[in-house]
Design a protein around this motif. Structure first.
Motif, PDB file in Angstrom:
ATOM      1  N   SER A   7      76.786 -24.164  16.752  1.00 42.24           N
ATOM      2  CA  SER A   7      76.345 -22.777  16.852  1.00 42.24           C
ATOM      3  C   SER A   7      75.763 -22.542  18.241  1.00 42.24           C
ATOM      4  CB  SER A   7      75.272 -22.518  15.792  1.00 42.24           C
ATOM      5  OG  SER A   7      74.569 -21.347  16.122  1.00 42.24           O
ATOM      6  N   HIS A   9      73.374 -20.801  18.828  1.00 40.67           N
ATOM      7  CA  HIS A   9      71.931 -20.597  18.694  1.00 40.67           C
ATOM      8  C   HIS A   9      71.156 -21.910  18.602  1.00 40.67           C
ATOM      9  CE1 HIS A   9      73.030 -16.438  18.035  1.00 40.67           C
ATOM     10  NE2 HIS A   9      73.872 -16.837  17.098  1.00 40.67           N
ATOM     11  N   ARG A  75      78.275 -19.383  12.670  1.00 38.54           N
ATOM     12  CA  ARG A  75      77.891 -18.119  13.314  1.00 38.54           C
ATOM     13  C   ARG A  75      77.026 -17.334  12.350  1.00 38.54           C
ATOM     14  NH1 ARG A  75      82.696 -19.688  14.644  1.00 38.54           N
ATOM     15  NH2 ARG A  75      83.564 -19.386  16.734  1.00 38.54           N
ATOM     16  N   HIS A  79      80.124 -12.717  11.605  1.00 41.41           N
ATOM     17  CA  HIS A  79      81.139 -13.445  12.372  1.00 41.41           C
ATOM     18  C   HIS A  79      81.613 -14.693  11.637  1.00 41.41           C
ATOM     19  CE1 HIS A  79      79.296 -11.210  15.961  1.00 41.41           C
ATOM     20  NE2 HIS A  79      80.451 -10.653  15.648  1.00 41.41           N
ATOM     21  N   TRP A 339      73.186 -12.179  14.979  1.00 36.69           N
ATOM     22  CA  TRP A 339      74.391 -11.345  15.071  1.00 36.69           C
ATOM     23  C   TRP A 339      74.357 -10.493  16.341  1.00 36.69           C
ATOM     24  CZ3 TRP A 339      74.335  -5.866  14.618  1.00 36.69           C
ATOM     25  CH2 TRP A 339      75.618  -5.287  14.706  1.00 36.69           C
ATOM     26  N   GLU A 342      75.177 -12.554  19.351  1.00 35.64           N
ATOM     27  CA  GLU A 342      76.624 -12.859  19.423  1.00 35.64           C
ATOM     28  C   GLU A 342      77.424 -11.634  19.827  1.00 35.64           C
ATOM     29  OE1 GLU A 342      77.492 -14.279  15.500  1.00 35.64           O
ATOM     30  OE2 GLU A 342      76.218 -16.041  15.736  1.00 35.64           O
ATOM     31  N   LYS A 343      77.025 -10.509  19.311  1.00 34.41           N
ATOM     32  CA  LYS A 343      77.812  -9.290  19.480  1.00 34.41           C
ATOM     33  C   LYS A 343      77.642  -8.686  20.882  1.00 34.41           C
ATOM     34  CE  LYS A 343      79.799  -5.513  17.724  1.00 34.41           C
ATOM     35  NZ  LYS A 343      81.210  -5.618  17.408  1.00 34.41           N
TER      36      LYS A 343
END
Ligand code: PFF
Length: 455
Positions: A7, A9, A75, A79, A339, A342-343
Motif C-alpha cells: 500500500s 500508505h 488500497r 480503489h 482515498w 490516492e485520488k
C-alpha cells in the motif's frame, strides 16, 4: 502476484499492531455506551447469548472477508474494490461498495463525534465533583444542560474532531500506530480496574446472572435482529474501515488468526463493560432497563455520586470511554483520507484536514438537532437519529452483505484460498458462512428495517 503488492500508505509494523488497531476500531462507543443499554432493553442474558451467536456466524466470516479484500486490494475501499473486480473479471460497479462506505463513514462520524464530545465534557464534570450526592433529577439536568447548549457541544465536537484529524494526518506508522500502541493498553488497564472494583460491590453476582443466565421468556421477535445489528456496528464491519486496516497488513499475517483475536477482544470488552457497569447500578438499586441511550450519562453518575472515590472512578470510566471512541473514530476517518490521497495526490495532512472538515461540518447537523433544530424532522427523525439509523441499520448491513457476496461468490477460489490460507475444512466453513449464513442474516435485518419503515 499478490505477494509483491504494497500500500502507498505504509504497513503495520507487526501483526500485533494490526490486531491492536483493528480492536481499537471495533472497541468503541458501541461496546461501552450502546451494548449495556440495548442488552438491558432486550432481556439481559438471552440477548447476550444471541449476540454471541451473531458474532460467530455472521460477524467473523464478514470480518475475514473484509480483511482479505483489503489486503489483496492494497488500497482504500473504493480503489481496492475496483482493482479486485477487474482482476476477477467482474463489473467495475463493485467500487460502489467503497463509495457507500465513504458515505457511511461520514454519516457515522456526524453522531459519533457528538457522543464522543459528551465523554470529553463528562471527564471535566467528574473532576469538578458535580455528581457527588446527585439525585436522578440532578444527573438528568446535568445531561440536558449539556445537550441543549449548542455552543458547548460545538466546542467538544470541534476538539474531538481535531484530536481525530491530528492522529490520522500523521499516517499509518506515525499516527494510527502510535495512538493505538498507548491508548489500547491504557483502555484495557482502566477497564480491568473498573471490573475489579465492581467485583467487590454487592451487585456483582446479580450482574453476572443478569448477563449470563439467559431468560428466554424475555426474547421478542426483534431480539435477533437487534443483536445482529449490534454485532455489525460493534465489529466495525460494512464500511471498509477494517478493509482499509487490512490493506496495511503484512502478507505473512494469518487472517483467520487475527480475526479471532479481534472478535474475542471486542466481545470481551463488551462483556467486561457490562461487568463494570451493571454491578455498580445494581448495588445502588438502579434499574438499567430505564436508562436507554442515557444509561451511561444519566444513570451511572447517580451511582458514582454515592460511592466513596466515586469521582475518581467516574473520571476513569469516562476517560476509558473517550479513548475507545477516539481509536474508533480514527478508523472511520482513515478510509476517506486514504482515498483522498490516492485520488488527488494530496498530502496526508491536507487529505485528513479536508475529510475531517467535511465530517465536522456534517456533524453540525447532528449537534443542532439536539437543541435548536430538535423540531426539524425528516422521515419522522431528527438529523442525529436519521444519520444513526441510515448508517448503522442500513448502510453497514448493505455494505457487509455486498462485501460478503463479493468475497464468497465473485472471487475465484484460488484468490480467496491463497489469502485465507485455511485448511480445506475451515475454508469450507468460511465459504458456507460467507456465502449463505451471513448474507441471509443481513437480508433479515434489512427486511425488518424496510417493514419497520413502512409499518
Ligand atoms: N465499532 C465501533 C464501536 O463499537 O463503537 C463503531 C464503528 C467504528 C463502526 C468504525 C463502524 C466503523 F467503521
Amino acid at each position: 502476484m499478490a505477494a509483491n503488492r504494497t500500500s502507498i500508505h505504509g504497513q503495520w509494523s507487526s501483526r500485533w499492531i494490526f490486531v491492536l488497531a483493528a480492536t481499537g476500531s471495533a472497541v468503541g462507543l458501541g461496546n461501552i455506551w450502546r451494548f449495556p443499554y440495548i442488552t438491558a432493553e432486550h432481556g439481559g442474558g438471552a440477548f447476550v447469548l444471541i449476540y454471541l451467536v451473531c458474532i460467530i456466524l455472521v460477524g467473523l466470516p464478514i470480518m475475514m472477508s473484509e480483511i482479505m479484500l483489503g489486503r489483496r486490494g492494497r488500497r482504500s475501499p473504493i480503489h481496492a474494490m475496483e482493482v479486485l473486480a477487474e482482476e476477477e473479471g467482474r463489473s467495475r460497479h463493485w467500487r460502489l461498495v467503497g463509495v457507500l462506505g465513504v458515505f457511511a463513514g461520514f454519516f457515522i462520524l456526524t453522531f459519533y463525534s457528538i457522543v464522543a464530545g459528551w465523554t470529553l465534557a463528562y471527564i471535566l464534570r467528574t473532576v469538578s465533583g458535580v455528581f457527588n450526592g446527585a439525585s436522578a433529577q440532578e444527573t438528568q439536568d446535568i445531561f440536558n444542560a449539556l445537550v441543549s447548549d449548542p455552543e458547548r457541544l460545538l466546542a467538544w465536537h470541534t476538539i474531538f474532531m481535531i484530536m481525530t484529524v491530528s492522529v490520522v494526518s500523521r499516517g499509518v506508522k506515525q499516527g494510527l500506530e502510535q495512538a493505538v500502541r498507548y491508548l489500547m493498553p491504557a483502555l484495557f488497564v482502566l477497564l480491568l480496574f473498573l471490573v475489579g472494583y465492581s467485583a467487590t460491590t454487592s451487585g456483582f453476582s446479580e450482574a453476572v446472572s443478569y448477563l449470563f443466565k439467559p431468560d428466554f421468556s424475555q426474547i421478542g421477535p426483534s431480539t435477533v435482529l437487534v443483536a445482529l445489528g449490534q454485532a455489525f456496528f460493534s465489529l466495525s464491519l460494512g464500511m471498509g474501515a477494517i478493509m482499509t486496516y487490512g490493506s496495511y497488513l503484512s502478507e505473512r499475517a494469518s487472517i483467520p488468526g487475527t480475526t479471532a483475536y479481534i472478535g474475542v477482544m471486542d466481545t470481551g470488552v463488551a462483556l467486561l463493560a457490562g461487568l463494570a457497569i451493571f454491578p455498580i447500578m445494581f448495588s445502588f438499586g438502579l434499574q438499567p432497563e430505564e436508562g436507554g441511550p442515557g444509561l451511561i450519562f444519566m444513570i451511572l453518575p447517580i451511582a458514582f455520586g454515592q460511592m466513596s472515590y466515586g469521582s475518581i472512578l467516574a473520571f476513569i470510566f469516562f476517560t476509558l470511554l473517550m479513548f475507545a471512541a477516539w481509536t474508533s473514530a480514527l478508523s472511520i476517518l482513515e478510509p476517506i483520507t486514504a482515498w483522498l490521497v490516492e485520488k488527488t495526490g494530496y498530502t496526508r495532512m491536507k487529505a485528513a484536514i479536508c475529510s475531517g472538515f467535511v465530517a465536522w461540518l456534517l456533524g453540525l447537523g447532528s449537534l443542532l438537532s439536539l437543541n435548536l433544530w430538535s423540531e426539524v424532522k425528516l422521515f419522522g427523525m431528527t438529523f442525529f437519529s436519521l444519520m444513526e439509523h441510515l448508517s448503522v441499520n442500513i448502510m453497514l448491513p448493505v455494505g457487509g452483505l455486498l462485501i460478503s457476496v463479493f468475497a464468497a461468490w465473485c472471487m475465484s477460489r484460488s484468490s480467496s484460498f491463497a489469502e485465507l490460507k485455511l485448511s480445506n475444512n475451515a475454508y469450507l466453513a468460511w465459504k458456507v458462512a460467507a456465502m449463505f449464513i451471513a448474507p441471509a442474516g443481513v437480508i433479515l435485518i434489512l427486511l425488518q428495517e424496510v417493514f419497520g419503515f413502512l409499518g
